[in-house]
Design a protein around this motif. Structure first.
Motif, PDB file in Angstrom:
ATOM      1  N   CYS B  23       0.618  -1.776  -0.031  1.00 13.78           N
ATOM      2  CA  CYS B  23      -0.192   0.250  -0.078  1.00 13.78           C
ATOM      3  C   CYS B  23       1.281   1.050  -0.028  1.00 13.78           C
ATOM      4  N   ASN B  24       0.614   2.019  -0.800  1.00 14.29           N
ATOM      5  CA  ASN B  24       1.530   3.375  -1.014  1.00 14.29           C
ATOM      6  C   ASN B  24       0.772   4.622  -1.228  1.00 14.29           C
ATOM      7  N   SER B  25       0.925   5.607  -0.208  1.00 16.75           N
ATOM      8  CA  SER B  25      -0.227   6.740  -0.273  1.00 16.75           C
ATOM      9  C   SER B  25       1.121   7.788  -0.698  1.00 16.75           C
ATOM     10  N   SER B  26       0.045   9.167  -1.541  1.00 16.14           N
ATOM     11  CA  SER B  26       0.546  10.298  -2.140  1.00 16.14           C
ATOM     12  C   SER B  26       1.022  10.788  -0.823  1.00 16.14           C
ATOM     13  N   THR B  27       0.451  10.836   0.596  1.00 23.59           N
ATOM     14  CA  THR B  27       1.156  12.168   1.740  1.00 23.59           C
ATOM     15  C   THR B  27       0.980  11.145   2.286  1.00 23.59           C
ATOM     16  N   THR B  28       1.918  11.676   3.443  1.00 22.60           N
ATOM     17  CA  THR B  28       1.834  11.039   4.752  1.00 22.60           C
ATOM     18  C   THR B  28       1.087  11.367   5.419  1.00 22.60           C
ATOM     19  N   LEU B  29       0.986   9.737   6.300  1.00 20.02           N
ATOM     20  CA  LEU B  29      -0.690   9.283   6.679  1.00 20.02           C
ATOM     21  C   LEU B  29      -0.372   9.827   8.659  1.00 20.02           C
ATOM     22  N   SER B  30      -1.280   9.983   9.043  1.00 21.97           N
ATOM     23  CA  SER B  30      -0.890   9.962  10.613  1.00 21.97           C
ATOM     24  C   SER B  30      -1.810   8.372  10.799  1.00 21.97           C
ATOM     25  N   ASN B  31      -1.744   7.704  10.123  1.00 18.60           N
ATOM     26  CA  ASN B  31      -2.086   5.876  10.301  1.00 18.60           C
ATOM     27  C   ASN B  31      -2.595   5.182   9.283  1.00 18.60           C
ATOM     28  N   ILE B  32      -2.295   4.508   8.913  1.00 20.31           N
ATOM     29  CA  ILE B  32      -3.071   3.375   8.163  1.00 20.31           C
ATOM     30  C   ILE B  32      -3.674   2.183   8.355  1.00 20.31           C
ATOM     31  N   GLN B  33      -4.894   1.518   8.438  1.00 18.13           N
ATOM     32  CA  GLN B  33      -6.034   0.476   9.133  1.00 18.13           C
ATOM     33  C   GLN B  33      -5.602  -0.599   7.850  1.00 18.13           C
ATOM     34  N   TRP B  34      -5.439  -2.267   8.175  1.00 15.07           N
ATOM     35  CA  TRP B  34      -5.951  -2.517   7.161  1.00 15.07           C
ATOM     36  C   TRP B  34      -7.533  -3.614   7.182  1.00 15.07           C
ATOM     37  N   TYR B  35      -8.301  -3.214   6.538  1.00 12.28           N
ATOM     38  CA  TYR B  35      -9.758  -4.172   6.599  1.00 12.28           C
ATOM     39  C   TYR B  35      -9.767  -5.756   5.948  1.00 12.28           C
ATOM     40  N   LYS B  36     -10.250  -6.422   6.004  1.00  9.80           N
ATOM     41  CA  LYS B  36     -10.337  -8.063   5.065  1.00  9.80           C
ATOM     42  C   LYS B  36     -11.863  -8.396   5.066  1.00  9.80           C
ATOM     43  N   GLN B  37     -12.276  -8.107   3.965  1.00 11.04           N
ATOM     44  CA  GLN B  37     -13.849  -8.272   2.958  1.00 11.04           C
ATOM     45  C   GLN B  37     -13.732  -9.784   2.455  1.00 11.04           C
ATOM     46  N   ARG B  38     -14.180 -10.798   3.098  1.00  9.73           N
ATOM     47  CA  ARG B  38     -14.452 -12.069   2.524  1.00  9.73           C
ATOM     48  C   ARG B  38     -15.445 -11.631   1.022  1.00  9.73           C
ATOM     49  N   GLN B  80      -3.432 -19.731   3.980  1.00  7.65           N
ATOM     50  CA  GLN B  80      -5.240 -21.048   4.535  1.00  7.65           C
ATOM     51  C   GLN B  80      -6.064 -20.990   3.243  1.00  7.65           C
ATOM     52  N   THR B  81      -6.702 -21.525   2.732  1.00  6.55           N
ATOM     53  CA  THR B  81      -8.135 -21.242   2.346  1.00  6.55           C
ATOM     54  C   THR B  81      -9.693 -19.719   2.713  1.00  6.55           C
ATOM     55  N   THR B  82      -8.702 -20.678   4.341  1.00  6.07           N
ATOM     56  CA  THR B  82      -9.801 -19.176   4.962  1.00  6.07           C
ATOM     57  C   THR B  82      -9.227 -17.698   5.153  1.00  6.07           C
ATOM     58  N   ASP B  83      -7.649 -17.720   4.466  1.00  4.17           N
ATOM     59  CA  ASP B  83      -7.487 -16.074   3.897  1.00  4.17           C
ATOM     60  C   ASP B  83      -7.746 -16.026   2.473  1.00  4.17           C
ATOM     61  N   VAL B  84      -8.805 -16.334   1.904  1.00  6.56           N
ATOM     62  CA  VAL B  84      -9.587 -15.666   1.427  1.00  6.56           C
ATOM     63  C   VAL B  84     -10.440 -14.734   0.789  1.00  6.56           C
ATOM     64  N   GLY B  85     -10.252 -13.405   0.194  1.00  7.09           N
ATOM     65  CA  GLY B  85     -10.770 -12.459   0.820  1.00  7.09           C
ATOM     66  C   GLY B  85      -9.982 -11.523   0.222  1.00  7.09           C
ATOM     67  N   THR B  86     -10.551 -10.290   0.017  1.00  6.17           N
ATOM     68  CA  THR B  86     -10.161  -8.580  -0.324  1.00  6.17           C
ATOM     69  C   THR B  86      -9.466  -8.156   0.725  1.00  6.17           C
ATOM     70  N   TYR B  87      -8.036  -7.881   0.663  1.00  7.53           N
ATOM     71  CA  TYR B  87      -7.491  -6.956   1.209  1.00  7.53           C
ATOM     72  C   TYR B  87      -7.711  -5.328   1.058  1.00  7.53           C
ATOM     73  N   PHE B  88      -7.874  -5.165   2.051  1.00  7.30           N
ATOM     74  CA  PHE B  88      -8.042  -3.266   1.356  1.00  7.30           C
ATOM     75  C   PHE B  88      -6.639  -2.503   2.876  1.00  7.30           C
ATOM     76  N   CYS B  89      -5.741  -1.780   1.852  1.00  8.98           N
ATOM     77  CA  CYS B  89      -5.535  -0.543   3.520  1.00  8.98           C
ATOM     78  C   CYS B  89      -6.884   0.564   4.061  1.00  8.98           C
ATOM     79  N   ALA B  90      -5.931   1.371   4.643  1.00  4.50           N
ATOM     80  CA  ALA B  90      -7.023   3.141   4.178  1.00  4.50           C
ATOM     81  C   ALA B  90      -6.553   3.841   5.375  1.00  4.50           C
ATOM     82  N   GLY B  91      -6.153   5.033   4.874  1.00  6.28           N
ATOM     83  CA  GLY B  91      -5.541   5.719   5.101  1.00  6.28           C
ATOM     84  C   GLY B  91      -6.463   6.720   5.737  1.00  6.28           C
ATOM     85  N   PRO B  92      -6.198   8.619   6.308  1.00 12.32           N
ATOM     86  CA  PRO B  92      -7.145   9.191   6.557  1.00 12.32           C
ATOM     87  C   PRO B  92      -6.256  10.622   5.866  1.00 12.32           C
TER      88      PRO B  92
END
Lengths: 113, 111
Positions: B23-38, B80-92
């Motif tokens: 994950c790459n941001s065009s600006t400096t982030l105060s924090n970054i979060q990760w989410y998973k969507q099955r 593992q098969t339970t890891d299947v899904g979409t992984y998102f990063c997100a920042g402010p």
């Protein structure tokens, strides 16, 4: 604790109609955010409400609006629906306003024909 | 405009192989979060990173925040098969515009 509840789960509308989606946040959470998710654009921020006030707004046309009630429940409305509004609309709550970790609901799948 | 870029868009792995998304941001982030969507589900919060150079682990998942606070990665060991899904990063990004999400990395696991 119950999670974020969104109703309805599925909705089919025709172009030109309007639609209202509902979101009940986790008990005690005062911030509600709305996101639109499409395969092409991904997750896009619509707006955030905190204590009945809109704090932030994304880059969507004025046809998209929302509100929050005193019990923190929120609704979003889309008027004059267009085919491109077909999407999964996700509501997320957090305990405080601003940039907090989000707890998402299952979403409302809107199809516009 | 300001945005969060994520690569790769899709990743096919054999079960047991490792997986990494960046994950790459065009600006400096105060924090970054990760989410998973099955598939068919909704995004679920995984972790938040705040400090420059921070590394956090959750079982087989390792999350890193870059020294410049403009990039992050998620590494899964021995998928593992339970890891299947979409992984998102997100920042402010942009301060007042809520969380900006990357477009996600779809992890597909072949048994």
């Amino acid at each position: 604790k119950a999670g974020v509840t969104q109703t309805p789960r599925y909705l089919i509308k025709t172009r030109g109609q309007q639609v209202t989606l509902s979101c009940s946040p986790i008990s005690g959470h005062r911030s509600v955010s709305w996101y639109q998710q499409t395969p092409g654009q991904g997750l896009q921020f619509l707006f955030e409400y905190f204590s009945e006030t809109q704090r932030n707004k994304g880059n969507f046309p004025g046809r998209f609006s929302g509100r929050q009630f005193s019990n923190s429940r929120s609704e979003m409305n889309v008027s004059t629906l267009e085919l491109g509004d077909s999407a999964l609309y996700l509501c997320a709550s957090s305990s405080r306003g601003g940039i907090q970790t989000l707890h998402f609901g299952n979403g409302t799948r809107l199809t516009v024909t | 405009g300001q945005q969060v870029m994520q690569i790769p868009q899709y990743q096919h792995v054999q079960e047991g192989e490792d997986f990494t998304t960046y994950c790459n941001s065009s600006t400096t982030l105060s924090n970054i979060q990760w989410y998973k969507q099955r598939p068919g589900g909704h995004p679920v919060f995984l972790i938040q990173l705040v400090k420059s150079g921070e590394v956090k682990k959750q079982k087989r998942l390792t999350f890193q925040f870059g020294e410049a606070k403009k990039n992050s990665s998620l590494h899964i060991t021995a998928t593992q098969t339970t890891d299947v899904g979409t992984y998102f990063c997100a920042g402010p990004i942009g301060g007042a515009d809520g969380l900006t999400f990357g477009k996600g990395t779809h992890l597909i696991i072949q048994p």
